[in-house]
Design a protein around this motif. Structure first.
Motif: not given
Length: 265
Positions: A139-142, A185-186, A230-243, A248-256
């Protein structure tokens, strides 16, 4: 879809929060649950409330004490004979600026959220390899995918266990052992109340984001469904966390730029 019924599932940090919710959902789906945390009485309070309580066992241990971890592992094998899923859930969060965080606090968070999980996993790994089956879950974290203010050490530890899990997955892939990482996420738990401030003391209060987050039971249902699939990468949270994860995958500079504007403590 992998059945959970009759699987032996070891959940750390099972006395409260996400661990308690996961233990309850695993029990509902017919698993035999091993509950671990530091306080036996609190584990027993959780265990007796689970469906078919007599099928489950409480084994107290401090996850940062290697001798206690080894003893707990021996007890698990003596009582159950196998482990089908290991849920590395025990963790500790942070709410402090980098400039205010002592090195002792930095090391404490890394010890709980990274080194202790590495040691427990390395301890049980021979059993999984011998069985040629099973799933190891972290159990990691967003926060470990994004990195945000007030959570630098926590984000770093959660990112580290994610990368370690990726390496483990590659090494055991052809030996019947699966590895999954969950990124919550939260979620409505006491995580913020128990989070360490810069001096290493519990913050002692909640914040709006956590208080208004996903219910722990809903998190557990989604997590176990994803694991069964059988999922290996599992993100669970609200819309903001998933966004945030998507950006982060497609535009790191936008994320920053997004993170700079965040006001959540």
């Amino acid at each position: 879809m992998e059945s959970i019924e009759n699987k032996v599932v070891w959940v750390t940090g099972a006395s409260s929060g996400l661990g308690k919710a996961l233990a309850a959902e695993f029990a509902l789906q017919g698993a035999e649950v091993i509950l671990s945390a530091r306080r036996f009485d609190e584990l027993e309070n959780v265990r007796v409330g689970l469906l078919n309580a007599d099928r489950h066992i409480s084994i107290a241990m401090d996850i940062t004490d290697e001798s206690q971890v080894m003893h707990a592992y021996e007890q698990v094998l003596a009582k159950k004979g196998r482990i089908d899923l290991l849920i590395n859930n025990a963790g500790l969060s942070q709410r402090a600026l980098i400039s205010e965080t002592t090195m002792l606090t930095e090391r404490t968070i890394m010890e709980v959220d990274y080194f202790s999980q590495v040691f427990l996993t390395k301890t049980v790994l021979p059993t999984f390899l011998k069985q040629k089956s099973g799933r190891i879950v972290f159990v990691s974290s967003v926060a470990g995918l994004l990195g945000t203010q007030y959570r630098a050490s926590y984000s770093a530890a959660k990112a580290a266990i994610h990368m370690w899990a990726n390496s483990l997955r590659a090494e055991v892939a052809d030996q019947g052992v699966n590895v999954s990482v969950i990124f919550p996420g939260f979620v409505k738990t006491n995580v913020s109340i128990n989070a360490l401030n810069g001096e290493g003391k519990a913050q002692g209060y909640d914040n709006d984001a956590t208080a208004n987050g996903l219910k722990a039971g809903e998190f557990a249902q989604q997590a176990i469904k994803a694991l069964a699939n059988g999922e290996e990468f599992i993100v669970i949270g609200g819309k903001k966390e998933k966004l945030g994860v998507l950006v982060s995958r497609f535009s790191p500079s936008t994320l920053y730029k997004m993170i700079r504007k965040m006001k959540v403590k």
